[in-house]
Motif scaffolding. Structure first.
Motif, mmCIF file in Angstrom:
data_model
loop_
_atom_site.group_PDB
_atom_site.id
_atom_site.type_symbol
_atom_site.label_atom_id
_atom_site.label_comp_id
_atom_site.label_asym_id
_atom_site.label_seq_id
_atom_site.Cartn_x
_atom_site.Cartn_y
_atom_site.Cartn_z
ATOM 1 N N PHE A 34 -24.900 -34.640 4.679
ATOM 2 C CA PHE A 34 -25.300 -33.787 3.555
ATOM 3 C C PHE A 34 -25.294 -34.547 2.241
ATOM 4 O O PHE A 34 -26.236 -34.474 1.457
ATOM 5 N N LEU A 35 -24.199 -35.280 2.028
ATOM 6 C CA LEU A 35 -24.012 -35.951 0.736
ATOM 7 C C LEU A 35 -25.138 -36.914 0.421
ATOM 8 O O LEU A 35 -25.622 -36.968 -0.696
ATOM 9 N N ILE A 132 -17.842 -21.491 -0.349
ATOM 10 C CA ILE A 132 -19.268 -21.829 -0.459
ATOM 11 C C ILE A 132 -20.042 -21.175 0.684
ATOM 12 O O ILE A 132 -21.137 -20.643 0.499
ATOM 13 N N ARG A 135 -19.552 -17.025 0.332
ATOM 14 C CA ARG A 135 -19.883 -16.443 -0.969
ATOM 15 C C ARG A 135 -19.333 -15.035 -1.160
ATOM 16 O O ARG A 135 -20.096 -14.065 -1.236
ATOM 17 N N ARG A 142 -21.437 -18.063 -9.859
ATOM 18 C CA ARG A 142 -21.937 -19.429 -10.054
ATOM 19 C C ARG A 142 -20.815 -20.379 -10.458
ATOM 20 O O ARG A 142 -20.730 -21.507 -9.987
ATOM 21 N N ILE A 145 -18.586 -21.069 -7.396
ATOM 22 C CA ILE A 145 -19.238 -21.960 -6.439
ATOM 23 C C ILE A 145 -19.170 -23.404 -6.939
ATOM 24 O O ILE A 145 -18.866 -24.328 -6.173
ATOM 25 N N LEU A 146 -19.417 -23.599 -8.232
ATOM 26 C CA LEU A 146 -19.351 -24.958 -8.780
ATOM 27 C C LEU A 146 -17.938 -25.521 -8.661
ATOM 28 O O LEU A 146 -17.749 -26.689 -8.325
ATOM 29 N N HIS A 149 -17.388 -26.426 -5.070
ATOM 30 C CA HIS A 149 -18.130 -27.651 -4.772
ATOM 31 C C HIS A 149 -17.358 -28.872 -5.263
ATOM 32 O O HIS A 149 -17.239 -29.886 -4.566
ATOM 33 N N LEU A 150 -16.777 -28.753 -6.462
ATOM 34 C CA LEU A 150 -15.986 -29.843 -7.028
ATOM 35 C C LEU A 150 -14.743 -30.100 -6.170
ATOM 36 O O LEU A 150 -14.458 -31.235 -5.781
ATOM 37 N N ASN A 153 -15.399 -31.683 -2.771
ATOM 38 C CA ASN A 153 -15.755 -33.094 -2.815
ATOM 39 C C ASN A 153 -14.603 -33.988 -3.275
ATOM 40 O O ASN A 153 -14.498 -35.131 -2.821
ATOM 41 N N ILE A 154 -13.738 -33.495 -4.167
ATOM 42 C CA ILE A 154 -12.558 -34.289 -4.539
ATOM 43 C C ILE A 154 -11.667 -34.461 -3.309
ATOM 44 O O ILE A 154 -11.220 -35.561 -2.985
ATOM 45 N N PHE A 156 -12.544 -34.319 -0.251
ATOM 46 C CA PHE A 156 -13.241 -35.204 0.691
ATOM 47 C C PHE A 156 -12.982 -36.673 0.349
ATOM 48 O O PHE A 156 -12.653 -37.479 1.228
ATOM 49 N N ASP A 157 -13.107 -37.012 -0.932
ATOM 50 C CA ASP A 157 -12.874 -38.398 -1.349
ATOM 51 C C ASP A 157 -11.448 -38.836 -1.010
ATOM 52 O O ASP A 157 -11.229 -39.964 -0.552
ATOM 53 N N PRO B 88 -27.866 -30.180 -0.457
ATOM 54 C CA PRO B 88 -27.400 -31.071 0.603
ATOM 55 C C PRO B 88 -28.399 -31.250 1.746
ATOM 56 O O PRO B 88 -28.157 -32.059 2.634
ATOM 57 N N ALA B 116 -26.252 -22.179 -8.064
ATOM 58 C CA ALA B 116 -25.190 -22.427 -9.040
ATOM 59 C C ALA B 116 -25.514 -23.609 -9.945
ATOM 60 O O ALA B 116 -25.005 -23.687 -11.061
ATOM 61 N N THR B 211 -19.851 -30.407 -13.837
ATOM 62 C CA THR B 211 -19.217 -30.711 -12.554
ATOM 63 C C THR B 211 -20.235 -31.343 -11.599
ATOM 64 O O THR B 211 -19.888 -32.205 -10.808
ATOM 65 N N LEU B 219 -18.051 -38.732 -7.792
ATOM 66 C CA LEU B 219 -17.463 -38.340 -6.504
ATOM 67 C C LEU B 219 -18.289 -38.822 -5.320
ATOM 68 O O LEU B 219 -17.737 -39.213 -4.290
ATOM 69 N N LYS B 220 -19.600 -38.791 -5.443
ATOM 70 C CA LYS B 220 -20.442 -39.242 -4.327
ATOM 71 C C LYS B 220 -20.219 -40.720 -4.008
ATOM 72 O O LYS B 220 -19.886 -41.067 -2.872
ATOM 73 N N ALA B 223 -16.914 -41.540 -2.294
ATOM 74 C CA ALA B 223 -16.740 -41.260 -0.868
ATOM 75 C C ALA B 223 -16.955 -42.539 -0.062
ATOM 76 O O ALA B 223 -16.157 -42.869 0.822
#
Ligand code: HEM
Ligand code: HEM
Ligand code: SF4
Ligand code: SF4
Ligand code: SF4
Lengths: 204, 250
Positions: A34-35, A132, A135, A142, A145-146, A149-150, A153-154, A156-157, B88, B116, B211, B219-220, B223
């Motif tokens: 996806f990323l 996400i 919902r 909105r 969701i943002l 999403h943040l 992903n944080i 995930f890292d 995505p 969003a 964000t 962030l991308k 990873a």
């Protein structure tokens, strides 16, 4: 006597570990797909739509499995004493030969911290992921969701840094450790050196 | 291919909503039943079956009983599009060579992240959870035709053409700067406002949410860097220091 084995992990713990690791692998693979819009990864799943389904349902498996780890690791991980501090001060002996490490519980201080991290980041990535996905009806969706999403992903890292180190430590770096997650047993002598407090508690 | 754009002139609009009807006809979108809420603005918001709408703004006026502003709302076809950035799914949202932000429902996974990330709150999703929004009639413009809304507009409130030409012409006509000329890399829908954008119900400085920008820029890449760094550090440790051999453990 020299090669007496003792049980360190039971079948439930082993099965659950591989559920966690297996679902995590699917989530990571599809997550990267996806990323970065990786066509080769999408091709493995068939289409982006099936990849999403795999990602979402692997997320359910991951969440259940994460919950089940609590019974195995949370109580001991929360017991953080001076011997654990000693382990941290010596960095687990990973940067010096024959470092004198204080006696450790069934999992050492590093493993405790790793577990607490997995639990914390796992809850974050699961909660944000479900938000996400599903919902829920909330005001200002909105923004939420943002935020999700943040957070997703944080987390995930952080996983991408922590998990490879865990795999290294569980295999190459510590010969004799990987068998725990296969057979559940370790040689008594091996355990005495690494998990002295636990071995003592077990009555050896 | 020169980038195309729509030019919206609210002061020329008479609020007939021919554009809304023409859009539905061309894009085969069904009508929606709505209730009278005491305003001729109808439907009240964009829907998966309504790609564009006229916003009715009532302003107090010194010369008339009331000052009406009719503002055409739709996807802005941003050059730097938040929806595309966050999406995505490969091929769900994409730029056409004319600069339109088009979509392909087959590739959309229905995650709704684009909803969003759009600075203008444009994307909607249909009953199958797939994205739905104005696509600048990308099928028409690919054939050199004007979008249905621009084609049908009787007063010239919606005009279509080369983006640079539109900007050049309006500058000659006395507009210093069009709304959307610079924002988000330049919008594909330009507005000839005679007043502050706020009065027309538009954001003064539309921006992709911070964000999303942070995620995209930091962030991308992190990873890959994190994964690569952790693997490299492990290898380095294995080579430089080595595993814990049993006889060395105390
Ligand atoms: C635990 C439950 C989880 C759920 C319900 C979940 C759900 C989601 C959802 C809904 C998305 C948006 C795209 C889509 O609809 O598929 C997403 C994206 C993503 N997920 Fe998960 N996820 C979960 C766990 C994880 C885990 C454990 C990882 C990796 C360690 C992960 C990594 C990612 C990545 C990298 C993306 C793409 C990032 C983006 O585009 O925002 N997810 N996930
Ligand atoms: C293929 C990759 C993996 C291998 C080879 C591996 C190996 C191991 C081994 C050998 C143990 C037992 C350590 C001990 O009891 O002393 C363990 C424990 C554990 N693993 Fe993994 N693992 C892998 C993937 C994962 C993943 C992806 C996660 C989570 C996202 C995970 C989470 C845990 C946790 C929470 C523990 C218990 C606490 C700890 O020992 O730190 N593992 N793993
Ligand atoms: S207005 Fe919204 S939907 Fe349209 S291109 Fe810009 S970000 Fe995408
Ligand atoms: S809903 Fe569809 S178009 Fe929107 S971000 Fe998700 S996959 Fe992309
Ligand atoms: S450009 Fe086409 S799709 Fe967009 S609002 Fe106009 S008629 Fe509808």
């Amino acid at each position: 006597m020299g090669n007496q084995m003792i049980k360190k992990a039971n079948a439930f713990e082993i099965l659950n570990h591989w559920l966690l690791a297996g679902s995590f692998l699917i989530l990571t693979l599809s997550g990267f797909g996806f990323l970065f819009h990786l066509q080769q990864v999408v091709a493995i799943f068939g289409s982006a739509n099936t990849m999403k389904i795999w990602h979402n349902y692997a997320g359910i498996v991951f969440s259940i499995s994460l919950f089940l780890t609590i019974f195995n690791y949370l109580p001991v991980s929360l017991k953080f004493g001076s011997d654990d501090m000693g382990w941290i001060m010596k960095a687990g002996g990973y940067f010096a030969k024959k470092a004198a490490i204080p006696p450790q519980d069934v999992i050492n201080a590093g493993q405790k911290l790793y577990y607490l991290f997995i639990l914390f980041a796992g809850i974050a990535i699961a909660a944000s992921g479900f938000f996400i996905w599903l919902r829920p009806q909330v005001d200002d969706i909105r923004k939420w969701i943002l935020l999700s999403h943040l957070v997703h992903n944080i987390a995930f890292d952080l996983f991408m840094i922590a998990v490879p180190l865990h795999i290294y430590l569980g295999t190459l770096a510590n010969p004799g450790t990987f068998r725990i997650m296969v057979y559940g047993t370790v040689p008594l002598e091996w355990a005495k050196k690494r998990h002295a407090k636990w071995v003592q508690k077990m009555g050896y | 291919m020169a980038r195309k754009a729509l030019l919206i002139s609210p002061e020329l609009c008479i609020g007939c909503r021919g554009c809304q009807t023409a859009c539905k006809a061309w894009n085969q979108l069904p009508a929606t039943k709505t209730a009278n809420k005491g305003s001729a603005e109808n439907p009240p918001d964009l829907t998966p079956n309504l790609y564009n709408k006229i916003r009715y703004v009532e302003m107090p006026s010194e010369t008339n009983t009331v000052r009406w502003l009719f503002v055409s709302q739709r996807c802005m076809h941003c050059d730097d599009a938040g929806c595309i950035k966050i999406c995505p799914a490969p091929g769900a949202l994409f730029k056409t060579k004319e600069g339109a932000t088009a979509f392909n429902k087959d590739n959309c996974i229905g995650c709704k992240l684009c909803v969003a990330a759009c600075p203008f709150n444009v994307p909607r999703y249909d009953e199958k959870e797939k994205i739905s929004k104005c696509n600048l009639c990308s099928d028409r413009i690919a054939d050199g035709l004007a979008p249905a809304c621009a084609k049908t507009c009787p007063t010239g409130a919606i005009r279509y053409g080369d983006r640079d030409e539109i900007i050049g012409k309006t500058q000659k006509a006395g507009y210093q700067k069009l709304y959307g000329q610079m924002d988000l890399g330049g919008l594909g829908v330009l507005y000839a406002f005679k007043d502050s954008p706020k009065i027309y119900g538009m954001d003064e400085h539309p921006q992709i949410p911070e964000t999303v920008v942070f995620w995209h820029k930091v962030l991308k890449p992190l990873a890959y860097l994190g994964l690569g760094g952790a693997v490299a550090a492990s290898l380095l440790h294995y080579i430089a220091i080595g595993p814990k051999k049993d006889e060395e453990v105390k």
